[in-house]
Design an enzyme around this catalytic site. Structure first.
Site, PDB file in Angstrom:
ATOM      1  N   ARG A  24       0.835  -1.176  -0.277  1.00 37.98           N
ATOM      2  CA  ARG A  24      -0.168   0.215   0.298  1.00 37.98           C
ATOM      3  C   ARG A  24       1.352   1.490  -0.003  1.00 37.98           C
ATOM      4  O   ARG A  24       0.620   1.727  -0.853  1.00 37.98           O
ATOM      5  CB  ARG A  24      -0.939   0.018   0.674  1.00 37.98           C
ATOM      6  CG  ARG A  24      -2.443   0.930   1.121  1.00 37.98           C
ATOM      7  CD  ARG A  24      -1.852   2.562   1.278  1.00 37.98           C
ATOM      8  NE  ARG A  24      -1.477   2.601   2.660  1.00 37.98           N
ATOM      9  CZ  ARG A  24      -0.784   3.325   3.380  1.00 37.98           C
ATOM     10  NH1 ARG A  24      -0.716   5.255   2.812  1.00 37.98           N
ATOM     11  NH2 ARG A  24      -0.804   3.505   4.782  1.00 37.98           N
ATOM     12  N   ASP A  25       1.241   1.523   1.307  1.00 40.06           N
ATOM     13  CA  ASP A  25       2.098   2.495   0.979  1.00 40.06           C
ATOM     14  C   ASP A  25       3.324   2.963   0.392  1.00 40.06           C
ATOM     15  O   ASP A  25       4.118   3.594  -0.226  1.00 40.06           O
ATOM     16  CB  ASP A  25       3.190   3.079   2.419  1.00 40.06           C
ATOM     17  CG  ASP A  25       2.900   5.166   2.866  1.00 40.06           C
ATOM     18  OD1 ASP A  25       2.885   5.766   2.313  1.00 40.06           O
ATOM     19  OD2 ASP A  25       3.870   4.419   3.702  1.00 40.06           O
ATOM     20  N   HIS A 218       6.083   4.126  12.153  1.00 48.07           N
ATOM     21  CA  HIS A 218       5.976   4.596  10.755  1.00 48.07           C
ATOM     22  C   HIS A 218       7.290   5.887  10.502  1.00 48.07           C
ATOM     23  O   HIS A 218       7.446   7.013  10.254  1.00 48.07           O
ATOM     24  CB  HIS A 218       4.706   4.601  10.926  1.00 48.07           C
ATOM     25  CG  HIS A 218       5.263   4.802   8.824  1.00 48.07           C
ATOM     26  ND1 HIS A 218       3.700   4.129   8.750  1.00 48.07           N
ATOM     27  CD2 HIS A 218       5.168   5.449   8.052  1.00 48.07           C
ATOM     28  CE1 HIS A 218       3.849   4.357   7.242  1.00 48.07           C
ATOM     29  NE2 HIS A 218       4.629   4.790   6.580  1.00 48.07           N
ATOM     30  N   HIS A 220      10.106   7.433   7.516  1.00 47.57           N
ATOM     31  CA  HIS A 220      10.623   7.105   6.430  1.00 47.57           C
ATOM     32  C   HIS A 220      12.180   7.980   6.158  1.00 47.57           C
ATOM     33  O   HIS A 220      12.233   8.317   7.254  1.00 47.57           O
ATOM     34  CB  HIS A 220       9.929   8.449   5.603  1.00 47.57           C
ATOM     35  CG  HIS A 220       8.961   8.014   5.115  1.00 47.57           C
ATOM     36  ND1 HIS A 220       8.127   8.431   3.588  1.00 47.57           N
ATOM     37  CD2 HIS A 220       7.081   7.337   5.947  1.00 47.57           C
ATOM     38  CE1 HIS A 220       7.064   7.686   3.263  1.00 47.57           C
ATOM     39  NE2 HIS A 220       6.684   7.486   5.068  1.00 47.57           N
ATOM     40  N   CYS A 251       4.801   9.973  -0.297  1.00 43.40           N
ATOM     41  CA  CYS A 251       3.678  10.253  -0.067  1.00 43.40           C
ATOM     42  C   CYS A 251       3.388  10.906  -1.152  1.00 43.40           C
ATOM     43  O   CYS A 251       4.108  12.305  -1.184  1.00 43.40           O
ATOM     44  CB  CYS A 251       3.934  10.632   1.048  1.00 43.40           C
ATOM     45  SG  CYS A 251       2.366  11.924   1.844  1.00 43.40           S
ATOM     46  N   ASN A 260      10.319   4.451   2.174  1.00 47.94           N
ATOM     47  CA  ASN A 260       9.640   4.057   4.364  1.00 47.94           C
ATOM     48  C   ASN A 260      11.371   3.603   4.612  1.00 47.94           C
ATOM     49  O   ASN A 260      11.923   2.703   3.939  1.00 47.94           O
ATOM     50  CB  ASN A 260       9.156   3.048   4.311  1.00 47.94           C
ATOM     51  CG  ASN A 260       7.696   3.963   3.739  1.00 47.94           C
ATOM     52  OD1 ASN A 260       6.783   4.241   4.538  1.00 47.94           O
ATOM     53  ND2 ASN A 260       6.907   3.456   2.814  1.00 47.94           N
TER      54      ASN A 260
END
Length: 310
Positions: A24-25, A218, A220, A251, A260
């Site tokens: 997803r991300d 989370h 980055h 993003c 990430n």
């Protein structure tokens, strides 16, 4: 070397849960749409490598994030195994929840912002208005027996507003958790966090009654601090870490955000410190090399590059 020398580190938990966000991300910011069949294969390979928790997709409108426009196709191909408690999907609003419920999902995530500018750009809402949008989503999800995660973005800095006060982040986190969410993921969306900042934020959240037993991190890796920040969080009691296989990510609404924390880099560090993850590192590296081939570029993960080269 295919694995690190194990020397148990003090102050770390014996086991860490990796919340894999690659499908997803990791993929949402890709300019070329990845076929649904490739996403399904990616998820299945991650499962085979031992990743127990995998965020599969997002029910955002395709006009917002075209890469996630095939959520129904992906989840349909995954079958029952893609709908359980450990296969959450992101939902932005009640319409997104409708789609998730129609497919029988058991877990969802909502995505809030600690800053006004990002809330407007990402949600088309103010920070205050986002709670009204999320409240019916969480209420309905909980009534249906779903597990609900809340993301808070821009916890450590905002590309438009600059430094974000710790108390501002805590206020946002508290409002989201008061809705009834089970887990809170703290997002360093543009990768500017440092270890002292991580400690200060966790300390402030604890003072408001949000302990590390309900927190995930989370990070980055824009400034190369993601792994250091993660280890700092683990030493403060966090045991859930978001990461993306191969260091995928970014993003679509924050152009300065890079990938990430790479799951492989995290696994190498944790295994070397004697921390269990349940992940087969070699199988994970093979998966990221495979995905890098599909994306047409090498993985930014240091561990993937080292082991693939070896």
């Amino acid at each position: 070397m295919r694995s690190p020398q194990v020397e148990a580190a003090t102050g770390l938990p014996p086991q860490v849960t990796i919340y894999e966000v690659g499908p997803r991300d990791g993929l949402q910011n890709e300019k070329t749409v990845v076929p649904a069949a490739t996403k399904v294969e990616f998820i299945r390979r991650l499962e085979a490598a031992g990743l127990a928790t995998i965020e599969t997709t997002s029910f955002v409108p395709a006009k917002w994030v075209p890469q996630m426009g095939d959520a129904e196709e992906v989840l349909g191909a995954l079958g029952e195994g893609g709908r359980g408690r450990r296969r959450p999907a992101l939902v932005p609003n009640e319409r997104g929840l409708d789609r998730a419920e129609q497919l029988g999902l058991s877990a969802i995530a909502i995505f809030g912002s600690a800053t006004e500018t990002f809330a407007q750009r990402n949600l088309n809402r103010s920070v205050a208005e986002q709670y009204a949008m999320f409240e019916p989503v969480v209420k309905r999800a909980l009534e249906d027996g779903m597990w609900v995660r809340a993301y808070v973005s821009m916890c450590f800095g905002d590309p438009w507003e600059g430094p974000v006060p710790v108390e501002q982040v805590v206020d946002t986190a508290e409002r989201l958790m008061d809705l009834g969410c089970h887990e809170l993921s703290l997002g360093d969306t543009i990768g500017v966090g440092t270890t002292g900042h991580v400690h200060r934020l966790l300390e402030a959240l604890a003072a408001r009654g949000i302990g590390t037993d309900r927190i995930a991190v989370h990070f980055h890796d824009t400034y190369g601090q993601a792994l250091a920040n993660t280890m700092a969080a683990l030493r403060d009691g966090v045991t859930v870490v978001d990461a993306a296989a191969g260091g995928l990510g970014g993003c679509p609404y924050a152009k300065s955000a890079t990938g990430n924390l790479a799951t492989e880099d995290l696994v190498w560090a944790l295994h070397g410190a004697g921390v269990e993850t349940g992940v087969d590192l070699d199988a994970l590296v093979e998966t990221s090399v495979w995905m890098a081939g599909r994306l047409g570029r090498p993985s930014p993960s240091n561990v993937v590059r080292a082991l693939a080269g070896a």
